[in-house]
Write a protein that holds these residues in place. Structure first.
Motif, PDB file in Angstrom:
ATOM      1  N   MET A 105       0.842  -1.189   0.000  1.00 36.31           N
ATOM      2  CA  MET A 105       0.000   0.000   0.000  1.00 36.31           C
ATOM      3  C   MET A 105       0.879   1.241   0.000  1.00 36.31           C
ATOM      4  SD  MET A 105      -2.735   1.424   2.820  1.00 36.31           S
ATOM      5  CE  MET A 105      -1.411   1.933   3.921  1.00 36.31           C
ATOM      6  N   ASN A 106       0.792   2.027  -1.033  1.00 34.98           N
ATOM      7  CA  ASN A 106       1.599   3.237  -1.114  1.00 34.98           C
ATOM      8  C   ASN A 106       0.710   4.453  -0.902  1.00 34.98           C
ATOM      9  OD1 ASN A 106       3.775   4.919  -1.507  1.00 34.98           O
ATOM     10  ND2 ASN A 106       3.597   4.903  -3.729  1.00 34.98           N
ATOM     11  N   LYS A 107       0.186   4.580   0.317  1.00 37.92           N
ATOM     12  CA  LYS A 107      -0.714   5.685   0.646  1.00 37.92           C
ATOM     13  C   LYS A 107       0.024   6.723   1.491  1.00 37.92           C
ATOM     14  CE  LYS A 107      -4.410   3.838  -1.252  1.00 37.92           C
ATOM     15  NZ  LYS A 107      -5.096   4.436  -2.420  1.00 37.92           N
ATOM     16  N   ARG A 108      -0.379   7.956   1.325  1.00 39.92           N
ATOM     17  CA  ARG A 108       0.239   9.058   2.077  1.00 39.92           C
ATOM     18  C   ARG A 108      -0.749   9.548   3.136  1.00 39.92           C
ATOM     19  NH1 ARG A 108       0.827  12.555  -3.085  1.00 39.92           N
ATOM     20  NH2 ARG A 108      -1.210  11.557  -3.254  1.00 39.92           N
ATOM     21  N   ILE A 109      -0.301   9.566   4.369  1.00 37.57           N
ATOM     22  CA  ILE A 109      -1.189   9.912   5.483  1.00 37.57           C
ATOM     23  C   ILE A 109      -0.611  11.099   6.246  1.00 37.57           C
ATOM     24  CG2 ILE A 109      -2.236   9.106   7.631  1.00 37.57           C
ATOM     25  CD1 ILE A 109      -2.191   6.281   6.428  1.00 37.57           C
ATOM     26  N   LEU A 110      -1.447  12.093   6.469  1.00 38.06           N
ATOM     27  CA  LEU A 110      -1.083  13.245   7.269  1.00 38.06           C
ATOM     28  C   LEU A 110      -1.597  13.036   8.686  1.00 38.06           C
ATOM     29  CD1 LEU A 110      -0.037  16.157   7.610  1.00 38.06           C
ATOM     30  CD2 LEU A 110      -2.290  16.947   6.838  1.00 38.06           C
ATOM     31  N   MET A 111      -0.685  12.958   9.652  1.00 38.82           N
ATOM     32  CA  MET A 111      -1.082  12.866  11.055  1.00 38.82           C
ATOM     33  C   MET A 111      -0.905  14.241  11.686  1.00 38.82           C
ATOM     34  SD  MET A 111       0.087   9.323  12.836  1.00 38.82           S
ATOM     35  CE  MET A 111      -0.936   7.856  12.652  1.00 38.82           C
ATOM     36  N   VAL A 112      -1.982  14.776  12.237  1.00 39.78           N
ATOM     37  CA  VAL A 112      -1.948  16.106  12.840  1.00 39.78           C
ATOM     38  C   VAL A 112      -2.003  15.971  14.360  1.00 39.78           C
ATOM     39  CG1 VAL A 112      -3.002  18.388  12.922  1.00 39.78           C
ATOM     40  CG2 VAL A 112      -3.105  17.047  10.800  1.00 39.78           C
ATOM     41  N   LEU A 113      -0.982  16.488  15.025  1.00 39.52           N
ATOM     42  CA  LEU A 113      -0.832  16.357  16.468  1.00 39.52           C
ATOM     43  C   LEU A 113      -1.121  17.689  17.157  1.00 39.52           C
ATOM     44  CD1 LEU A 113       2.610  14.488  16.447  1.00 39.52           C
ATOM     45  CD2 LEU A 113       0.321  13.539  16.050  1.00 39.52           C
ATOM     46  N   THR A 114      -1.381  17.614  18.444  1.00 45.99           N
ATOM     47  CA  THR A 114      -1.559  18.829  19.224  1.00 45.99           C
ATOM     48  C   THR A 114      -0.210  19.493  19.501  1.00 45.99           C
ATOM     49  OG1 THR A 114      -2.445  19.764  21.282  1.00 45.99           O
ATOM     50  CG2 THR A 114      -1.480  17.568  21.425  1.00 45.99           C
ATOM     51  N   SER A 115      -0.236  20.816  19.592  1.00 49.33           N
ATOM     52  CA  SER A 115       0.933  21.577  20.038  1.00 49.33           C
ATOM     53  C   SER A 115       0.752  22.073  21.465  1.00 49.33           C
ATOM     54  CB  SER A 115       1.157  22.797  19.125  1.00 49.33           C
ATOM     55  OG  SER A 115       1.483  22.417  17.805  1.00 49.33           O
ATOM     56  N   ASN A 116      -0.394  21.776  22.067  1.00 47.94           N
ATOM     57  CA  ASN A 116      -0.769  22.331  23.360  1.00 47.94           C
ATOM     58  C   ASN A 116      -0.301  21.434  24.509  1.00 47.94           C
ATOM     59  OD1 ASN A 116      -2.174  23.945  25.320  1.00 47.94           O
ATOM     60  ND2 ASN A 116      -3.760  22.384  25.324  1.00 47.94           N
ATOM     61  N   ASP A 117       0.414  22.010  25.461  1.00 49.37           N
ATOM     62  CA  ASP A 117       0.956  21.206  26.564  1.00 49.37           C
ATOM     63  C   ASP A 117       0.374  21.558  27.924  1.00 49.37           C
ATOM     64  OD1 ASP A 117       2.116  23.653  27.077  1.00 49.37           O
ATOM     65  OD2 ASP A 117       4.193  22.926  27.061  1.00 49.37           O
ATOM     66  N   ARG A 118      -0.694  22.364  27.952  1.00 50.01           N
ATOM     67  CA  ARG A 118      -1.323  22.722  29.223  1.00 50.01           C
ATOM     68  C   ARG A 118      -2.840  22.647  29.103  1.00 50.01           C
ATOM     69  NH1 ARG A 118       2.755  21.670  30.992  1.00 50.01           N
ATOM     70  NH2 ARG A 118       4.229  22.859  32.267  1.00 50.01           N
ATOM     71  N   MET A 119      -3.500  22.206  30.177  1.00 52.57           N
ATOM     72  CA  MET A 119      -4.959  22.123  30.192  1.00 52.57           C
ATOM     73  C   MET A 119      -5.558  23.455  30.633  1.00 52.57           C
ATOM     74  SD  MET A 119      -5.868  18.373  31.703  1.00 52.57           S
ATOM     75  CE  MET A 119      -4.972  16.892  31.216  1.00 52.57           C
ATOM     76  N   GLY A 120      -5.563  24.402  29.716  1.00 52.23           N
ATOM     77  CA  GLY A 120      -6.199  25.678  29.991  1.00 52.23           C
ATOM     78  C   GLY A 120      -5.658  26.349  31.232  1.00 52.23           C
ATOM     79  N   GLU A 121      -6.544  26.996  31.979  1.00 49.88           N
ATOM     80  CA  GLU A 121      -6.150  27.760  33.157  1.00 49.88           C
ATOM     81  C   GLU A 121      -5.725  26.873  34.326  1.00 49.88           C
ATOM     82  OE1 GLU A 121      -9.340  30.360  34.125  1.00 49.88           O
ATOM     83  OE2 GLU A 121      -9.190  31.512  32.266  1.00 49.88           O
ATOM     84  N   SER A 122      -6.031  25.581  34.244  1.00 54.49           N
ATOM     85  CA  SER A 122      -5.631  24.683  35.326  1.00 54.49           C
ATOM     86  C   SER A 122      -4.121  24.518  35.395  1.00 54.49           C
ATOM     87  CB  SER A 122      -6.269  23.296  35.136  1.00 54.49           C
ATOM     88  OG  SER A 122      -5.606  22.573  34.103  1.00 54.49           O
ATOM     89  N   GLY A 123      -3.460  24.714  34.254  1.00 54.58           N
ATOM     90  CA  GLY A 123      -2.011  24.560  34.209  1.00 54.58           C
ATOM     91  C   GLY A 123      -1.527  23.127  34.221  1.00 54.58           C
ATOM     92  N   LYS A 124      -2.452  22.170  34.262  1.00 51.38           N
ATOM     93  CA  LYS A 124      -2.046  20.764  34.285  1.00 51.38           C
ATOM     94  C   LYS A 124      -1.334  20.409  32.976  1.00 51.38           C
ATOM     95  CE  LYS A 124      -5.828  19.139  37.262  1.00 51.38           C
ATOM     96  NZ  LYS A 124      -6.994  18.234  37.368  1.00 51.38           N
ATOM     97  N   PRO A 125      -0.261  19.620  33.050  1.00 52.19           N
ATOM     98  CA  PRO A 125       0.430  19.228  31.817  1.00 52.19           C
ATOM     99  C   PRO A 125      -0.422  18.294  30.978  1.00 52.19           C
ATOM    100  CG  PRO A 125       1.341  18.048  33.691  1.00 52.19           C
ATOM    101  CD  PRO A 125       0.393  19.069  34.245  1.00 52.19           C
ATOM    102  N   THR A 126      -0.314  18.427  29.679  1.00 52.45           N
ATOM    103  CA  THR A 126      -1.046  17.563  28.768  1.00 52.45           C
ATOM    104  C   THR A 126      -0.253  17.472  27.468  1.00 52.45           C
ATOM    105  OG1 THR A 126      -3.198  17.119  27.737  1.00 52.45           O
ATOM    106  CG2 THR A 126      -2.519  19.425  27.839  1.00 52.45           C
ATOM    107  N   GLY A 127      -0.909  17.113  26.407  1.00 53.04           N
ATOM    108  CA  GLY A 127      -0.260  16.976  25.110  1.00 53.04           C
ATOM    109  C   GLY A 127      -0.856  15.808  24.360  1.00 53.04           C
ATOM    110  N   LEU A 128      -0.024  15.187  23.567  1.00 55.18           N
ATOM    111  CA  LEU A 128      -0.379  14.016  22.781  1.00 55.18           C
ATOM    112  C   LEU A 128      -0.356  12.781  23.679  1.00 55.18           C
ATOM    113  CD1 LEU A 128      -0.414  12.378  19.981  1.00 55.18           C
ATOM    114  CD2 LEU A 128       2.072  12.480  20.165  1.00 55.18           C
ATOM    115  N   TRP A 129      -1.338  11.873  23.510  1.00 60.76           N
ATOM    116  CA  TRP A 129      -1.309  10.617  24.257  1.00 60.76           C
ATOM    117  C   TRP A 129      -0.483   9.615  23.450  1.00 60.76           C
ATOM    118  CZ3 TRP A 129      -2.672  10.401  29.167  1.00 60.76           C
ATOM    119  CH2 TRP A 129      -2.709   9.143  29.790  1.00 60.76           C
ATOM    120  N   ALA A 130       0.599   9.131  24.049  1.00 62.95           N
ATOM    121  CA  ALA A 130       1.614   8.380  23.309  1.00 62.95           C
ATOM    122  C   ALA A 130       1.046   7.198  22.523  1.00 62.95           C
ATOM    123  CB  ALA A 130       2.700   7.901  24.270  1.00 62.95           C
TER     124      ALA A 130
END
Length: 229
Positions: A1-26
Protein backbone atom coordinates in the motif's frame (compact mmCIF):
# COMPACT_ATOMS: atom_id res chain seq x y z
CA UNK A 1 0.00 0.00 0.00
CA UNK A 2 1.60 3.24 -1.11
CA UNK A 3 -0.71 5.69 0.65
CA UNK A 4 0.24 9.06 2.08
CA UNK A 5 -1.19 9.91 5.48
CA UNK A 6 -1.08 13.25 7.27
CA UNK A 7 -1.08 12.87 11.05
CA UNK A 8 -1.95 16.11 12.84
CA UNK A 9 -0.83 16.36 16.47
CA UNK A 10 -1.56 18.83 19.22
CA UNK A 11 0.93 21.58 20.04
CA UNK A 12 -0.77 22.33 23.36
CA UNK A 13 0.96 21.21 26.56
CA UNK A 14 -1.32 22.72 29.22
CA UNK A 15 -4.96 22.12 30.19
CA UNK A 16 -6.20 25.68 29.99
CA UNK A 17 -6.15 27.76 33.16
CA UNK A 18 -5.63 24.68 35.33
CA UNK A 19 -2.01 24.56 34.21
CA UNK A 20 -2.05 20.76 34.29
CA UNK A 21 0.43 19.23 31.82
CA UNK A 22 -1.05 17.56 28.77
CA UNK A 23 -0.26 16.98 25.11
CA UNK A 24 -0.38 14.02 22.78
CA UNK A 25 -1.31 10.62 24.26
CA UNK A 26 1.61 8.38 23.31
CA UNK A 27 -0.32 5.19 22.49
CA UNK A 28 -2.71 7.10 20.23
CA UNK A 29 0.21 8.10 18.04
CA UNK A 30 2.36 4.99 18.32
CA UNK A 31 -0.22 2.25 17.74
CA UNK A 32 -1.77 3.67 14.56
CA UNK A 33 1.56 5.04 13.30
CA UNK A 34 3.19 1.63 13.25
CA UNK A 35 0.09 -0.21 12.01
CA UNK A 36 -0.11 2.17 9.05
CA UNK A 37 3.62 2.37 8.42
CA UNK A 38 4.02 -1.41 8.56
CA UNK A 39 1.26 -1.67 5.93
CA UNK A 40 3.33 0.53 3.62
CA UNK A 41 1.92 3.98 4.28
CA UNK A 42 4.13 7.07 4.17
CA UNK A 43 3.30 9.27 7.17
CA UNK A 44 3.92 12.98 7.62
CA UNK A 45 3.62 14.45 11.11
CA UNK A 46 2.23 17.95 11.48
CA UNK A 47 0.89 20.01 14.38
CA UNK A 48 -1.05 23.20 14.92
CA UNK A 49 2.09 25.28 15.51
CA UNK A 50 4.81 23.15 13.95
CA UNK A 51 7.97 22.09 15.73
CA UNK A 52 7.80 20.03 18.91
CA UNK A 53 4.57 18.16 19.65
CA UNK A 54 4.40 17.62 23.42
CA UNK A 55 3.71 14.14 24.74
CA UNK A 56 1.47 13.92 27.81
CA UNK A 57 3.75 12.70 30.63
CA UNK A 58 0.82 10.68 31.97
CA UNK A 59 0.92 8.51 28.85
CA UNK A 60 4.48 7.33 29.40
CA UNK A 61 5.77 4.82 31.93
CA UNK A 62 9.28 3.60 32.65
CA UNK A 63 10.91 1.68 29.79
CA UNK A 64 9.64 -1.87 29.68
CA UNK A 65 6.26 -1.03 31.24
CA UNK A 66 4.47 0.57 28.26
CA UNK A 67 2.25 -0.87 25.56
CA UNK A 68 4.34 -2.56 22.83
CA UNK A 69 3.82 0.24 20.30
CA UNK A 70 4.91 2.87 22.83
CA UNK A 71 8.00 0.82 23.70
CA UNK A 72 8.78 0.66 19.98
CA UNK A 73 8.36 4.43 19.69
CA UNK A 74 10.69 5.10 22.62
CA UNK A 75 13.41 3.21 20.78
CA UNK A 76 12.68 4.77 17.38
CA UNK A 77 14.97 7.76 16.92
CA UNK A 78 13.44 8.64 13.55
CA UNK A 79 9.90 8.89 14.94
CA UNK A 80 11.03 10.77 18.04
CA UNK A 81 12.84 13.28 15.81
CA UNK A 82 9.69 13.66 13.71
CA UNK A 83 7.66 14.41 16.86
CA UNK A 84 10.21 17.10 17.79
CA UNK A 85 10.14 18.64 14.31
CA UNK A 86 6.57 18.43 13.02
CA UNK A 87 5.41 20.39 10.00
CA UNK A 88 3.04 23.31 10.50
CA UNK A 89 -0.42 22.17 9.42
CA UNK A 90 -1.07 25.55 7.77
CA UNK A 91 1.74 24.86 5.29
CA UNK A 92 0.29 21.57 4.03
CA UNK A 93 -2.41 20.80 1.49
CA UNK A 94 -4.70 17.79 1.75
CA UNK A 95 -4.30 17.35 -2.02
CA UNK A 96 -0.92 15.74 -1.27
CA UNK A 97 -2.38 13.06 1.01
CA UNK A 98 -4.82 10.15 0.89
CA UNK A 99 -5.94 10.49 4.51
CA UNK A 100 -5.76 12.72 7.56
CA UNK A 101 -5.49 11.21 11.04
CA UNK A 102 -5.83 12.94 14.42
CA UNK A 103 -4.30 11.13 17.43
CA UNK A 104 -5.72 12.30 20.74
CA UNK A 105 -4.58 13.46 24.11
CA UNK A 106 -6.32 16.16 26.15
CA UNK A 107 -4.15 18.83 24.54
CA UNK A 108 -6.15 18.54 21.34
CA UNK A 109 -9.27 19.95 22.99
CA UNK A 110 -7.76 23.42 23.10
CA UNK A 111 -5.85 23.81 19.84
CA UNK A 112 -7.42 21.56 17.19
CA UNK A 113 -10.82 23.33 17.18
CA UNK A 114 -9.07 26.73 17.17
CA UNK A 115 -6.80 25.95 14.20
CA UNK A 116 -7.86 27.32 10.82
CA UNK A 117 -5.34 24.97 9.23
CA UNK A 118 -6.98 21.94 10.83
CA UNK A 119 -10.42 23.07 9.68
CA UNK A 120 -9.13 23.63 6.14
CA UNK A 121 -7.50 20.19 5.97
CA UNK A 122 -10.63 18.41 7.23
CA UNK A 123 -12.98 20.30 4.95
CA UNK A 124 -10.71 19.62 1.98
CA UNK A 125 -10.50 15.93 2.82
CA UNK A 126 -14.28 15.74 3.15
CA UNK A 127 -14.80 17.53 -0.16
CA UNK A 128 -12.39 15.18 -1.93
CA UNK A 129 -13.84 12.09 -0.21
CA UNK A 130 -10.54 11.22 1.41
CA UNK A 131 -10.26 9.23 4.62
CA UNK A 132 -10.69 11.28 7.80
CA UNK A 133 -9.76 9.47 11.01
CA UNK A 134 -9.38 10.37 14.66
CA UNK A 135 -9.09 8.62 17.99
CA UNK A 136 -10.23 9.73 21.45
CA UNK A 137 -9.91 13.53 21.93
CA UNK A 138 -8.43 13.78 18.42
CA UNK A 139 -12.04 13.84 17.21
CA UNK A 140 -12.00 17.47 18.42
CA UNK A 141 -10.28 18.15 15.10
CA UNK A 142 -13.60 17.57 13.33
CA UNK A 143 -15.95 19.84 15.28
CA UNK A 144 -15.35 23.06 13.33
CA UNK A 145 -15.35 21.58 9.82
CA UNK A 146 -18.33 22.31 7.56
CA UNK A 147 -19.64 20.93 4.31
CA UNK A 148 -20.11 23.18 1.30
CA UNK A 149 -23.76 23.62 2.33
CA UNK A 150 -22.70 24.93 5.74
CA UNK A 151 -23.70 21.87 7.77
CA UNK A 152 -21.16 20.26 10.13
CA UNK A 153 -19.35 17.38 8.47
CA UNK A 154 -20.34 15.14 11.39
CA UNK A 155 -24.05 15.90 10.97
CA UNK A 156 -25.93 12.63 10.39
CA UNK A 157 -22.74 10.55 10.47
CA UNK A 158 -22.01 7.62 12.76
CA UNK A 159 -19.24 8.78 15.02
CA UNK A 160 -17.42 8.06 18.26
CA UNK A 161 -14.93 9.77 20.57
CA UNK A 162 -13.84 9.90 24.20
CA UNK A 163 -17.17 9.74 25.99
CA UNK A 164 -18.69 12.06 28.56
CA UNK A 165 -18.68 9.13 31.02
CA UNK A 166 -14.94 8.65 30.53
CA UNK A 167 -14.35 12.39 30.97
CA UNK A 168 -16.28 12.22 34.23
CA UNK A 169 -14.25 9.24 35.39
CA UNK A 170 -10.89 10.95 34.80
CA UNK A 171 -12.20 14.04 36.63
CA UNK A 172 -11.60 16.51 33.82
CA UNK A 173 -15.17 17.32 32.75
CA UNK A 174 -14.88 20.78 34.34
CA UNK A 175 -11.37 21.37 32.98
CA UNK A 176 -11.82 20.73 29.26
CA UNK A 177 -13.32 23.61 27.25
CA UNK A 178 -16.27 21.41 26.23
CA UNK A 179 -17.45 17.82 26.49
CA UNK A 180 -16.57 16.16 23.21
CA UNK A 181 -19.40 13.62 23.05
CA UNK A 182 -21.95 16.30 23.92
CA UNK A 183 -20.56 18.67 21.28
CA UNK A 184 -20.70 15.98 18.59
CA UNK A 185 -24.32 15.23 19.47
CA UNK A 186 -25.12 18.95 19.34
CA UNK A 187 -23.63 19.05 15.83
CA UNK A 188 -26.02 16.30 14.72
CA UNK A 189 -23.68 13.31 14.88
CA UNK A 190 -25.14 9.85 15.42
CA UNK A 191 -22.92 9.09 18.39
CA UNK A 192 -22.13 5.47 19.21
CA UNK A 193 -20.17 4.57 22.33
CA UNK A 194 -19.06 1.61 24.41
CA UNK A 195 -18.46 1.11 28.15
CA UNK A 196 -15.54 3.04 29.59
CA UNK A 197 -12.08 1.96 28.44
CA UNK A 198 -13.33 -0.70 26.02
CA UNK A 199 -11.80 -0.82 22.55
CA UNK A 200 -14.41 0.62 20.21
CA UNK A 201 -14.32 2.33 16.83
CA UNK A 202 -16.81 3.27 14.13
CA UNK A 203 -16.37 3.49 10.38
CA UNK A 204 -18.95 5.43 8.36
CA UNK A 205 -17.65 5.36 4.80
CA UNK A 206 -14.44 7.38 4.76
CA UNK A 207 -14.96 8.65 8.32
CA UNK A 208 -13.27 6.58 11.05
CA UNK A 209 -13.38 7.45 14.76
CA UNK A 210 -12.35 5.65 17.95
CA UNK A 211 -13.16 6.08 21.62
CA UNK A 212 -10.02 5.97 23.77
CA UNK A 213 -6.36 4.87 23.84
CA UNK A 214 -7.46 1.23 23.85
CA UNK A 215 -9.15 1.85 20.46
CA UNK A 216 -6.05 3.15 18.66
CA UNK A 217 -5.17 -0.10 16.93
CA UNK A 218 -8.76 -0.74 15.85
CA UNK A 219 -8.97 2.72 14.31
CA UNK A 220 -5.85 1.98 12.28
CA UNK A 221 -7.39 -1.29 11.04
CA UNK A 222 -10.50 0.55 9.89
CA UNK A 223 -8.39 3.23 8.21
CA UNK A 224 -6.59 0.54 6.22
CA UNK A 225 -9.95 -0.93 5.21
CA UNK A 226 -11.20 2.48 4.14
CA UNK A 227 -8.06 3.17 2.12
CA UNK A 228 -8.30 -0.23 0.43
CA UNK A 229 -11.98 0.24 -0.32
Amino acid sequence: MNKRILMVLTSNDRMGESGKPTGLWAEELAAPYYALQDAGAVITLASTRGGRAPIDPGSLKARGQNEPAVERMLGDDALLRAVEHTRHVDELAIDDFDAVFFPGGHGTMWDLPASAGVTKVVEGAYRQQKVIAAVCHGVAGLVTARRDDGRPIVDGRRINSFTDAEEDEVGLADVVPFRLESRLRELGARFEGAPNWQSFAVRDGTLVTGQNPQSSGRVAELVLQALAG
